[in-house]
Design an enzyme around this catalytic site. Structure first.
Site, PDB file in Angstrom:
ATOM      1  N   GLY A  82       0.825  -1.188   0.000  1.00 22.16           N
ATOM      2  CA  GLY A  82       0.000   0.000   0.000  1.00 22.16           C
ATOM      3  C   GLY A  82       0.867   1.248   0.000  1.00 22.16           C
ATOM      4  N   GLY A  83       0.235   2.390  -0.241  1.00 22.70           N
ATOM      5  CA  GLY A  83       0.949   3.652  -0.178  1.00 22.70           C
ATOM      6  C   GLY A  83       1.404   4.155  -1.521  1.00 22.70           C
ATOM      7  N   ASP A  84       2.154   5.252  -1.464  1.00 27.31           N
ATOM      8  CA  ASP A  84       2.592   5.984  -2.646  1.00 27.31           C
ATOM      9  C   ASP A  84       4.071   5.686  -2.907  1.00 27.31           C
ATOM     10  OD1 ASP A  84       2.919   8.001  -4.640  1.00 27.31           O
ATOM     11  OD2 ASP A  84       1.395   9.241  -3.702  1.00 27.31           O
ATOM     12  N   THR A  86       8.183   6.088  -2.318  1.00 28.25           N
ATOM     13  CA  THR A  86       9.165   6.406  -1.288  1.00 28.25           C
ATOM     14  C   THR A  86      10.548   6.035  -1.776  1.00 28.25           C
ATOM     15  OG1 THR A  86       9.576   6.340   1.098  1.00 28.25           O
ATOM     16  CG2 THR A  86       9.170   4.225   0.005  1.00 28.25           C
ATOM     17  N   ALA A 149       8.645   6.006   7.247  1.00 30.97           N
ATOM     18  CA  ALA A 149       7.510   5.703   6.372  1.00 30.97           C
ATOM     19  C   ALA A 149       7.082   4.256   6.579  1.00 30.97           C
ATOM     20  CB  ALA A 149       7.889   5.932   4.910  1.00 30.97           C
ATOM     21  N   PHE A 169       8.425  -1.014   7.259  1.00 26.89           N
ATOM     22  CA  PHE A 169       8.777   0.362   7.597  1.00 26.89           C
ATOM     23  C   PHE A 169      10.157   0.716   7.053  1.00 26.89           C
ATOM     24  CE2 PHE A 169      10.136  -2.218  11.275  1.00 26.89           C
ATOM     25  CZ  PHE A 169      11.457  -1.818  11.435  1.00 26.89           C
ATOM     26  N   ALA A 170      10.367   2.023   6.859  1.00 29.81           N
ATOM     27  CA  ALA A 170      11.649   2.563   6.406  1.00 29.81           C
ATOM     28  C   ALA A 170      12.016   3.708   7.342  1.00 29.81           C
ATOM     29  CB  ALA A 170      11.549   3.045   4.965  1.00 29.81           C
ATOM     30  N   CYS A 188       5.769   9.924  -0.469  1.00 32.31           N
ATOM     31  CA  CYS A 188       4.428   9.467  -0.084  1.00 32.31           C
ATOM     32  C   CYS A 188       3.345  10.408  -0.611  1.00 32.31           C
ATOM     33  CB  CYS A 188       4.309   9.323   1.438  1.00 32.31           C
ATOM     34  SG  CYS A 188       5.516   8.177   2.148  1.00 32.31           S
TER      35      CYS A 188
END
Length: 231
Positions: A82-84, A86, A149, A169-170, A188
């Site tokens: 999920g997400g945009d 990064t 993120a 996670f990052a 993001c």
């Protein structure tokens, strides 16, 4: 809960792994966990410079051309989390928890994300850094700058009820990471806020491998597992 009631969690740290290889490793591990032939895992590592575009799929948030990516030596992957968009790169600690969720029929996917955030927030607090959340965004923030993120995938189990998590996670460790790969994207998809790092917030140097080791007890606080002793 006693340790004999806890599931086993394999924890590993890989100093540097190419993103495509790590993605393949996750998929194989998820399949083994689901089939009952592998233990749940927490993989901690660093990646070479890489952009990943998640399922929200906003390629316009990548500000570099294919030629510029090649010149700067930055890989690009469109992936299934999920997400945009990064950035991953040296000096950032990436964590991939590969865990079973919802075998008891209770699946709290948002709760899983909040627990990941709590791991980082508690770690920061130990160094006197106030990490927090922004209600409209997933991740961990120090003021108006993102330090960690989070983007995950919930893989539907083929053999039982529930899911197996992947991606994760990052956590930005090294000072100046915001002036590196993040300059080539709208991180993001959030244009109004910046990014920061553990070193910038603490005012002292950190080594990602050391952070990986120190982070594990905070992870186990929010995700109780038994970790086999290192041989």
């Amino acid at each position: 809960m006693s340790s004999k009631d806890l599931s086993l969690l394999e924890v590993s740290y890989l100093p540097l792994m190419e993103y495509g290889a790590a993605w393949k490793l996750q998929r194989e591990a998820v399949a083994a966990i689901d089939a009952g032939t592998g233990n749940e895992q927490l993989i901690l590592l660093q990646h070479p410079p890489t952009y990943t575009i998640g399922s929200q799929h906003h390629p316009e948030h990548l500000l570099l051309s294919a030629e510029q990516l090649k010149e700067q030596g930055i890989a690009l992957f469109e992936i299934d989390r999920g997400g945009d968009i990064t950035y991953h790169g040296p000096g950032q600690l990436v964590g991939y928890p590969l865990l079973k969720l919802g075998e008891d029929g209770r699946v709290d996917l948002h709760g899983y994300l909040r627990r990941l955030e709590s791991v980082i927030i508690d770690f920061l607090a130990a160094y006197g850094i106030e990490g927090g959340r922004k209600p409209e965004y997933t991740g961990v923030w120090v003021g108006d700058e993102k330090i960690c993120a989070i983007g995950v995938k919930f893989n539907k189990s083929k053999f039982r009820r529930g899911f197996i998590t992947s991606h994760g996670f990052a956590f930005n460790i090294t000072a100046g990471i915001g002036q590196q790969g993040f300059q080539g994207i709208i991180p993001c998809g959030i244009a109004e806020y910046g990014v920061t790092s553990l070193e910038e917030c603490a005012g002292r140097p950190f080594e990602p491998g050391t952070v990986a080791r120190e982070l594990v007890p905070y992870f186990l606080k929010h995700f109780p597992y038994e970790v086999p002793a290192a041989e």
